[in-house]
Design a protein around this motif. Sequence first.
Motif: not given
Length: 252
Positions: A50-52, A55, A90-91, A167-168, A198
């Motif tokens: 997911k993060t990939t 990114n 970002s997370e 992201d989250e 995500s």
Amino acid sequence: MMLEVPGAAMLEAVTLTKRYEDGVLALDHVSFAVKPGQIFAMLGANGAGKTTAINLFLNFIEPTDGEARIDGIVTHKEPLLAKQRVAYVSENVMLYPNFTAVQNLDYFARLGGKTGYTKDDYRSVLLRVGLSEDAHNKRLKGFSKGMRQKCGIAIAILKDAPAILLDEPTSGLDPKAGFEFQQLLDSLRTEGKAILMSTHDIFRAKEVADIIAIMNNGRIVMQEPASRLLGQDLERLYMQYMAGHTAAEAVA
Ligand SMILES: Nc1ncnc2c1ncn2[C@@H]1O[C@H](COP(=O)(O)OP(=O)(O)OP(=O)(O)O)[C@@H](O)[C@H]1O
Ligand SMILES: [Mg+2]
């Protein structure tokens, strides 16, 4: 809840693939599209990719194959143009610990070329993301994770980009803040933003997203409009996909 949104995709993954230098195939020919006014939620195990994927949209990393497009712009070919069209949270939101919330907002807004915001604008956006007024002029270093996340979301809103990557976003939020965040996402969708997020929160994903994707080992194993999952137990479906069942087995 939106069913069919006309028009072109704002965020698009086209056979997007990433193999890291050490050989890990983190993303394996993943394709999806998010239109203006849609929220696309990626669920999936730790390490699913997911993060990939996020990114790659930000051009933090280059794809091995395929491409990520924002508003039709291929992110690894025209990274600067693409970045203008996207806001990102970002997370682990990294802001300036010695700046207050308002100072951080002002700093990042100016960095993004937005010089016209007033103190009132900062105040109202911080209230919109649920940061109480007594915290607005306190330094970030005393903030909890959720409070920092709210500041990150406020900065993303101030950028006023047509696409938003999260992201989250709810990982640090308490239940009330999580509920308020859902309402915030709703209002951003109404404004016509295309949102890719995500999350590990199956319940909220089902509540807020227009399209839900379940990822496993770098692949999308399920991608469905949330409206088609309404009567179904998404948690049970998720567990079945994680156990490696096929779509036909999972819905049976
Ligand atoms: N910089 C990197 N170098 C090598 N491998 C990486 C790198 N970043 C991620 N990976 C690997 O790629 C795969 C996908 O990781 P990714 O961070 O995209 O997963 P994720 O779905 O975001 O997981 P989580 O839910 O834990 O955040 C994992 O196997 C991970 O170990
Ligand atoms: Mg991740």
